[in-house]
Design an enzyme around this catalytic site. Sequence first.
Site, short mmCIF file in Angstrom:
data_model
loop_
_atom_site.label_atom_id
_atom_site.label_comp_id
_atom_site.label_asym_id
_atom_site.label_seq_id
_atom_site.Cartn_x
_atom_site.Cartn_y
_atom_site.Cartn_z
N ASP A 228 72.77 0.91 -18.25
CA ASP A 228 74.15 0.89 -17.77
C ASP A 228 74.23 0.35 -16.33
O ASP A 228 73.42 0.72 -15.48
CB ASP A 228 74.68 2.34 -17.81
CG ASP A 228 76.17 2.43 -17.62
OD1 ASP A 228 76.89 1.84 -18.44
OD2 ASP A 228 76.61 3.10 -16.67
N GLU A 282 53.15 1.07 -20.75
CA GLU A 282 52.21 2.17 -21.01
C GLU A 282 52.24 2.56 -22.49
O GLU A 282 51.41 3.33 -22.94
CB GLU A 282 52.57 3.41 -20.18
CG GLU A 282 52.44 3.23 -18.69
CD GLU A 282 53.17 4.36 -17.92
OE1 GLU A 282 53.56 5.38 -18.54
OE2 GLU A 282 53.35 4.18 -16.72
C1 NOJ Z 1 79.47 0.72 -18.26
C2 NOJ Z 1 79.72 1.50 -19.52
O1 NOJ Z 1 79.58 0.63 -20.62
C3 NOJ Z 1 81.10 2.07 -19.38
O2 NOJ Z 1 81.58 2.60 -20.57
C4 NOJ Z 1 81.06 3.10 -18.28
O3 NOJ Z 1 82.36 3.59 -18.06
C5 NOJ Z 1 80.55 2.50 -16.98
N1 NOJ Z 1 79.41 1.64 -17.16
C6 NOJ Z 1 80.17 3.57 -16.00
O4 NOJ Z 1 79.00 4.20 -16.43
#
Ligand code: NOJ
Length: 569
Positions: A228, A282
């Site tokens: 993310d 690893e």
């Molecule tokens: C990207 C994620 O796909 C989204 O759903 C989220 O709100 C934001 N990052 C924050 O984590």
Amino acid sequence: MPNETTTSTEFAAIDHRRSAAPGQEWWRSAVIYQIYPRSFADATGDGIGDLAGITSRLAALRELGVDAVWLSPFFRSPQRDAGYDVSDYCDVDPIFGTLADFDALRDRAHELGLRVIVDLVPNHCSSDHPWFQEALAAGPGSPERDRFLFREGRGENGELPPNNWQSVFGGNAWTRITEADGTPGPWYLHIFDSSQPDFNWKNPWVWEQFRQILRFWLDRGVDGFRVDVAHGLMKKEGLPDIVEVAESGGLADAISAPDEVPYWAQPEVHEVYRDWHRVLDEYEGDRVLCAEAWVEPLAKAALWVRSDEMHQAFNFSYLGTPWNAARLRSVIDESIAAFSAVGAPSTWVLSNHDVVRHSSRYGLSTYGAAPASGIGPKSEDKPDDVLGLRRARAATALMLALPGSAYLYQGEELGLPEVIELDDHVREDPSFHRTNGEVYGRDGCRVPIPWETAASAFGFSSSGESWLPQPPVFAHLARDRQQGDPASTLELYRAALALRAEHALGTGELAWLDGFGDQVVALRNRGVIVVANIGDAPVPLPEGSLLLASGPLLEGSVPVDTTVWVAVN
Ligand code: NOJ
């Protein structure tokens, strides 16, 4: 972990003891299906999907023909951003089940030959996470505070935020705390919601925690991680003001953000991924890291997939390209050039849980350029659903013919539209609430998906509960209604995935074909000619044997907004 190599003649169970030769790894050409756990299948009947529900429905994905699933977060979380606010990275939130439920899901997936990718959220955690709570309690100057980005405010009494950064979800990116003795304290940074404090990635302690989290899930047999906000972890030294503050309009804004945004794409971030690459090395088998990095141009996004960093990076430039032949040819060219320059495949994608579903996007007057703010009842540009679906089917047929890997988002194989008519009071996206409803946000693409026309909640949940209301049109789009109907979107996806595998299109090479006119995307990949007609008049059907058509054909020609695959020798 299952060790057997095959359980049926159709597919092999996943066996981590084997790694492919470099260049042959599964992820280079895989089709990966994104499961949004809260909206996939609800086994407990509380109206929120869960892991047991997913396990019970995995066979349908095997039948569809995908290679892997990516699960959006199911970790412990107060759910202020639908699980992207994690309060324990190594446990399952009770609304989704238990670690034992995860193990059962993994075993079932591996037995079916499906790999399992989980979501890693390293830019921020939940403000409920013990690490943040400890930081608040420990006070100024403590090592605990140094895990996050606390700064003194500006102004005479620190009453102004430390800089002018805005949250991606709207409003200020800083929140001021009150110290234990009741005095106003410093501010902490949250690029997203105030319940999502950003980590201080300049602190080696944070690096060590995430190595341990990676190992926890790798030890549990996962095949990889979708990472993310992979462009956001490092902030520019000194946290300088942003020169031009873009009006916040959701995640898609980030893609057009100028280079100098001091919290995106800082060069130091790449060291983190080199570190993680070593952690994955690893482990036996081919494990994968996939970057969610909203970075442009593509040559810059390709930095995330250099050979010692991640393996895949979502091609968001492709996702954002309108239904226009010249634009598509150029983004495909640019993608292949940029990613192959670093030895990586392009990772094609058209929909996910953050953007308006592509079946609705392509029905907008913008021809599919993603509206950053979502679509709701008062939006001026409302999609033409029939046109949108026709184009979306053609767009998917084009995408699945391209060399590289591809991600699908749950429900797109059913042709689900964005759900526009959601009442304000049911919307949960923090960007809706932080902008006082100016930004509709992402709830419209997150509505629980329909499985059976006649079942309660269309088979999503036995109790009939659904955390977001499902529209009546889902009755016509339910999986069982489409199964076996050759004209259905489900059967189109199934056929495309089978043919893609049979003709090894994911590992092929693309050659453009001339002679079809400017408004057509025509290419050859291995022995398959692909023609996507994006113009306003039919074009001749190429000679050869017709493999796939995204819509009904006219006698000897490909109608507008239709893609065909034709086998040649
Ligand atoms: C990207 C994620 O796909 C989204 O759903 C989220 O709100 C934001 N990052 C924050 O984590």
